[in-house]
Design a protein around this motif. Structure first.
Motif, PDB file in Angstrom:
ATOM      1  N   ILE A  58       0.808  -1.227   0.000  1.00  0.00           N
ATOM      2  CA  ILE A  58       0.000   0.000   0.000  1.00  0.00           C
ATOM      3  C   ILE A  58       0.841   1.277   0.000  1.00  0.00           C
ATOM      4  O   ILE A  58       0.343   2.338  -0.339  1.00  0.00           O
ATOM      5  CB  ILE A  58      -0.992   0.033   1.185  1.00  0.00           C
ATOM      6  CG1 ILE A  58      -0.254   0.019   2.531  1.00  0.00           C
ATOM      7  CG2 ILE A  58      -1.969  -1.107   1.122  1.00  0.00           C
ATOM      8  CD1 ILE A  58      -1.153   0.386   3.683  1.00  0.00           C
ATOM      9  N   ASP A  59       2.123   1.174   0.381  1.00  0.00           N
ATOM     10  CA  ASP A  59       2.932   2.404   0.388  1.00  0.00           C
ATOM     11  C   ASP A  59       3.782   2.556  -0.877  1.00  0.00           C
ATOM     12  O   ASP A  59       4.565   3.496  -0.988  1.00  0.00           O
ATOM     13  CB  ASP A  59       3.815   2.461   1.649  1.00  0.00           C
ATOM     14  CG  ASP A  59       4.719   1.250   1.775  1.00  0.00           C
ATOM     15  OD1 ASP A  59       4.629   0.339   0.919  1.00  0.00           O
ATOM     16  OD2 ASP A  59       5.525   1.198   2.730  1.00  0.00           O
ATOM     17  N   GLU A  60       3.607   1.657  -1.836  1.00  0.00           N
ATOM     18  CA  GLU A  60       4.392   1.748  -3.082  1.00  0.00           C
ATOM     19  C   GLU A  60       3.593   2.547  -4.128  1.00  0.00           C
ATOM     20  O   GLU A  60       3.049   1.977  -5.088  1.00  0.00           O
ATOM     21  CB  GLU A  60       4.730   0.345  -3.575  1.00  0.00           C
ATOM     22  CG  GLU A  60       5.661  -0.386  -2.618  1.00  0.00           C
ATOM     23  CD  GLU A  60       6.022  -1.794  -3.073  1.00  0.00           C
ATOM     24  OE1 GLU A  60       7.217  -2.119  -3.055  1.00  0.00           O
ATOM     25  OE2 GLU A  60       5.113  -2.570  -3.446  1.00  0.00           O
ATOM     26  N   PHE A  61       3.522   3.858  -3.888  1.00  0.00           N
ATOM     27  CA  PHE A  61       2.640   4.694  -4.723  1.00  0.00           C
ATOM     28  C   PHE A  61       3.041   4.667  -6.201  1.00  0.00           C
ATOM     29  O   PHE A  61       2.176   4.681  -7.077  1.00  0.00           O
ATOM     30  CB  PHE A  61       2.645   6.149  -4.236  1.00  0.00           C
ATOM     31  CG  PHE A  61       2.066   6.345  -2.859  1.00  0.00           C
ATOM     32  CD1 PHE A  61       1.470   5.296  -2.155  1.00  0.00           C
ATOM     33  CD2 PHE A  61       2.092   7.600  -2.269  1.00  0.00           C
ATOM     34  CE1 PHE A  61       0.942   5.489  -0.890  1.00  0.00           C
ATOM     35  CE2 PHE A  61       1.559   7.810  -1.000  1.00  0.00           C
ATOM     36  CZ  PHE A  61       0.990   6.746  -0.312  1.00  0.00           C
ATOM     37  N   SER A  65       0.450   3.443  -8.995  1.00  0.00           N
ATOM     38  CA  SER A  65      -0.047   4.340 -10.044  1.00  0.00           C
ATOM     39  C   SER A  65       0.346   3.820 -11.427  1.00  0.00           C
ATOM     40  O   SER A  65      -0.430   3.909 -12.385  1.00  0.00           O
ATOM     41  CB  SER A  65       0.434   5.771  -9.820  1.00  0.00           C
ATOM     42  OG  SER A  65       1.834   5.803  -9.842  1.00  0.00           O
ATOM     43  N   GLN A  66       1.536   3.225 -11.523  1.00  0.00           N
ATOM     44  CA  GLN A  66       1.941   2.659 -12.811  1.00  0.00           C
ATOM     45  C   GLN A  66       1.015   1.503 -13.205  1.00  0.00           C
ATOM     46  O   GLN A  66       0.619   1.374 -14.367  1.00  0.00           O
ATOM     47  CB  GLN A  66       3.404   2.171 -12.733  1.00  0.00           C
ATOM     48  CG  GLN A  66       4.030   1.879 -14.092  1.00  0.00           C
ATOM     49  CD  GLN A  66       3.949   3.079 -15.043  1.00  0.00           C
ATOM     50  OE1 GLN A  66       4.301   4.198 -14.679  1.00  0.00           O
ATOM     51  NE2 GLN A  66       3.453   2.868 -16.278  1.00  0.00           N
ATOM     52  N   ALA A  85      -2.909   9.273   4.767  1.00  0.00           N
ATOM     53  CA  ALA A  85      -2.092  10.244   5.500  1.00  0.00           C
ATOM     54  C   ALA A  85      -0.758  10.485   4.786  1.00  0.00           C
ATOM     55  O   ALA A  85      -0.159  11.549   4.921  1.00  0.00           O
ATOM     56  CB  ALA A  85      -1.843   9.744   6.929  1.00  0.00           C
ATOM     57  N   ALA A  86      -0.310   9.493   4.020  1.00  0.00           N
ATOM     58  CA  ALA A  86       0.957   9.663   3.294  1.00  0.00           C
ATOM     59  C   ALA A  86       0.728  10.328   1.931  1.00  0.00           C
ATOM     60  O   ALA A  86       1.681  10.493   1.156  1.00  0.00           O
ATOM     61  CB  ALA A  86       1.642   8.312   3.122  1.00  0.00           C
ATOM     62  N   GLY A  87      -0.521  10.669   1.611  1.00  0.00           N
ATOM     63  CA  GLY A  87      -0.784  11.482   0.415  1.00  0.00           C
ATOM     64  C   GLY A  87      -1.011  10.705  -0.868  1.00  0.00           C
ATOM     65  O   GLY A  87      -0.770  11.225  -1.966  1.00  0.00           O
ATOM     66  N   ILE A  88      -1.540   9.487  -0.782  1.00  0.00           N
ATOM     67  CA  ILE A  88      -1.751   8.706  -2.016  1.00  0.00           C
ATOM     68  C   ILE A  88      -2.720   9.392  -2.976  1.00  0.00           C
ATOM     69  O   ILE A  88      -2.560   9.338  -4.190  1.00  0.00           O
ATOM     70  CB  ILE A  88      -2.213   7.258  -1.693  1.00  0.00           C
ATOM     71  CG1 ILE A  88      -2.157   6.419  -2.968  1.00  0.00           C
ATOM     72  CG2 ILE A  88      -3.616   7.225  -1.084  1.00  0.00           C
ATOM     73  CD1 ILE A  88      -2.250   4.934  -2.741  1.00  0.00           C
ATOM     74  N   VAL A  89      -3.711  10.081  -2.416  1.00  0.00           N
ATOM     75  CA  VAL A  89      -4.720  10.716  -3.278  1.00  0.00           C
ATOM     76  C   VAL A  89      -4.088  11.863  -4.069  1.00  0.00           C
ATOM     77  O   VAL A  89      -4.303  11.992  -5.279  1.00  0.00           O
ATOM     78  CB  VAL A  89      -5.930  11.177  -2.431  1.00  0.00           C
ATOM     79  CG1 VAL A  89      -6.876  12.039  -3.241  1.00  0.00           C
ATOM     80  CG2 VAL A  89      -6.648   9.952  -1.872  1.00  0.00           C
ATOM     81  N   ASP A  90      -3.268  12.665  -3.409  1.00  0.00           N
ATOM     82  CA  ASP A  90      -2.580  13.761  -4.089  1.00  0.00           C
ATOM     83  C   ASP A  90      -1.667  13.194  -5.193  1.00  0.00           C
ATOM     84  O   ASP A  90      -1.609  13.719  -6.299  1.00  0.00           O
ATOM     85  CB  ASP A  90      -1.732  14.564  -3.085  1.00  0.00           C
ATOM     86  CG  ASP A  90      -2.532  14.900  -1.833  1.00  0.00           C
ATOM     87  OD1 ASP A  90      -2.863  16.057  -1.636  1.00  0.00           O
ATOM     88  OD2 ASP A  90      -2.862  13.973  -1.052  1.00  0.00           O
ATOM     89  N   TYR A  91      -0.976  12.116  -4.856  1.00  0.00           N
ATOM     90  CA  TYR A  91      -0.043  11.487  -5.798  1.00  0.00           C
ATOM     91  C   TYR A  91      -0.783  11.001  -7.055  1.00  0.00           C
ATOM     92  O   TYR A  91      -0.357  11.245  -8.182  1.00  0.00           O
ATOM     93  CB  TYR A  91       0.637  10.306  -5.094  1.00  0.00           C
ATOM     94  CG  TYR A  91       1.806   9.710  -5.824  1.00  0.00           C
ATOM     95  CD1 TYR A  91       3.107  10.138  -5.567  1.00  0.00           C
ATOM     96  CD2 TYR A  91       1.618   8.714  -6.786  1.00  0.00           C
ATOM     97  CE1 TYR A  91       4.185   9.589  -6.239  1.00  0.00           C
ATOM     98  CE2 TYR A  91       2.688   8.164  -7.472  1.00  0.00           C
ATOM     99  CZ  TYR A  91       3.978   8.600  -7.196  1.00  0.00           C
ATOM    100  OH  TYR A  91       5.043   8.054  -7.874  1.00  0.00           O
TER     101      TYR A  91
END
Ligand code: AMP
Ligand code: GLY
Length: 437
Positions: A58-61, A65-66, A85-91
């Motif tokens: 889950i933390d491998e944004f 995304s790829q 909280a780590a910003g996945i949505v922004d990413y």
């Protein structure tokens, strides 16, 4: 009108617990959906109809995304709080990928308890009296001067472990020592919140939010304590019911004192909160007057676990358009239909949970489950095609019935057919008496 394609949608659900299995199960039922991927998923999402696991954490944004770009994923749905909280949505949004969940800034309502309390105070949302502080000395001073300050919360995500509900001065002082002197929460201990201790019954209110409007889902209640009669340590959740027995009695009060002002607050704060806002409410009963008033205990920026398993079983409508609408600011177009039946969800854990989790123990589940009973997987995985344990909370059994007692009976009768080494579960979910009189 929603800009949702009419068929062949591909969805990615991020996470690997019971909540994510329930989301995969429900989204896969949508006639609009062709495929639901789950990263990293569990043994249940590996075998669910139309679903497939993806081996990405889950933390491998970048990898996630790829994957979405390669597979032309139409919508990603985020389960766990730490990814938010780590910003996945922004990413994802920077890469023009559609994703259900709040931005990092909006998710602050969950990851900063002090921000959440300031937000509640600013917009007059009902909540427990509070004070914040940043040092051990200040904390000791506040504790001495305010006998009501018996609940201590560490700011930041503390994986459900940052809350101390104390009974006396000694336990307050011991908790502060643990936080500041023993540094149990590392950097998270910079800000600490004191709250007045409330008494009553807790409820979980899930609200879909699109930045302008809110749409409440069916209410639920979870049972966090490890043992029967709400004894023992707090856990991630040992069971859930929907709706809570007392909800209807207070429906209008919830609407007037929580939903309406919360909608106004979210609009005014301009954080464009799009996603699910889990509002944890306590129906507080004042000991002197006996008067009952709902107070907001906390916000979470995500679906709850195991409440989601109990709530989604009652949802008759397609979930997909509702989640999609949140990403486009078009919730006003959505109507959700709910079953009148009640649901009861019980979590099967290993007997050492929450201290230890279980690994590689063979799980036996009857191949057919009776109508209106679903087994969602949490800590499970497939090993050489066999289902084995891989966590503390292993399975969630949910049943539906016109009466809660019957839903509970069905759940427990079915649980008697499941097995893994040192399996354990609470025996009182759906059977507890209300704390409100
Ligand atoms: P939280 O993470 O803020 O929801 O707190 C975890 C649990 O601690 C809640 O589910 C409650 O059972 C309990 N709790 C939190 N705040 C209070 C409070 N002010 N009074 C009594 N119990 C509380
Ligand atoms: N069931 C509590 C939570 O999801 O935080």
């Amino acid at each position: 009108m929603l800009s949702i394609p009419k068929h062949s949608l591909k969805i990615l659900v991020i996470g690997g617990g019971g909540r994510e299995h329930a989301l995969v199960w429900k989204l896969a039922q949508s006639p609009l959906v062709e495929k639901v991927f789950c990263a990293p998923g569990n043994g249940g999402t590996a075998t669910e109809n139309k679903s497939e696991n993806v081996d990405i954490k889950i933390d491998e944004f970048a990898k996630l995304s790829q994957f979405c770009l390669d597979q032309k994923i139409d919508l990603t749905v985020v389960g766990p709080d730490n990814a938010l909280a780590a910003g996945i949505v922004d990413y994802f949004k920077e890469k023009s990928l559609r994703i259900f969940g709040p931005s990092k800034a909006a998710a602050r309502l969950e990851w900063s308890k002090s921000y959440a309390k300031q937000f509640m105070a600013k917009y007059n949302l009902p909540t427990a009296k509070f004070l914040t502080c940043n040092s051990y000395n200040d904390a000791l001073r506040i504790a001495k001067a305010n006998a009501w300050a018996q609940v201590i919360k560490v700011d930041g995500l503390a994986l459900g472990k940052g809350v101390y509900v104390c009974n006396n001065k000694d336990s307050v002082e011991n908790s502060l020592k643990e936080i500041f002197e023993e540094n149990k929460f590392g950097h998270a201990a910079e800000t600490v919140l004191f709250e007045e201790k409330l008494n009553g019954e807790e409820m979980s209110l899930f609200l879909l939010c699109d930045g302008k409007d809110i749409l409440p889902l069916a209410p639920s209640q979870d049972f966090k304590r490890r043992f029967d009669d709400d004894c023992g340590p707090n856990t991630g959740g040992m069971g859930a019911i929907s709706p809570p027995a007392n909800y209807d009695k207070f429906k209008d009060i919830f609407f007037e004192s929580i939903f309406k002002p919360l909608q106004t607050a979210l609009r005014s704060e301009a954080i464009n909160y799009q996603g699910l806002l889990y509002t944890g409410v306590l129906l507080h009963q004042d000991q002197a007057s006996g008067q009952i008033q709902p107070k907001i205990l906390e916000f979470n920026a995500r679906f709850g676990d195991p409440e989601t398993q109990a709530v989604l079983l009652r949802l008759k409508s397609d979930l997909l358009p509702a989640l999609w609408a949140c990403t486009e600011g078009k919730l006003a177009e959505i109507n959700l239909e709910w079953s009148e039946e009640k649901s009861c969800c019980v979590i099967a854990v290993n007997s050492d949970y929450p201290e230890k989790s279980s690994n590689d123990k063979t799980i036996t589940i009857p191949s057919q489950s009776p109508e209106k009973i679903i087994v969602f997987h949490a800590g499970t995985k497939l090993k050489d095609k066999n289902l084995v344990t891989a966590g503390g909370r292993v399975l969630a059994v949910v049943a539906l019935d016109a009466h809660l007692e019957q839903a509970a009976k069905k759940t427990y009768d079915y649980l008697a057919n499941l097995n893994f080494e040192s399996m354990d579960y609470r025996k009182d979910i759906g059977r507890l008496k209300s704390k409100i009189h």
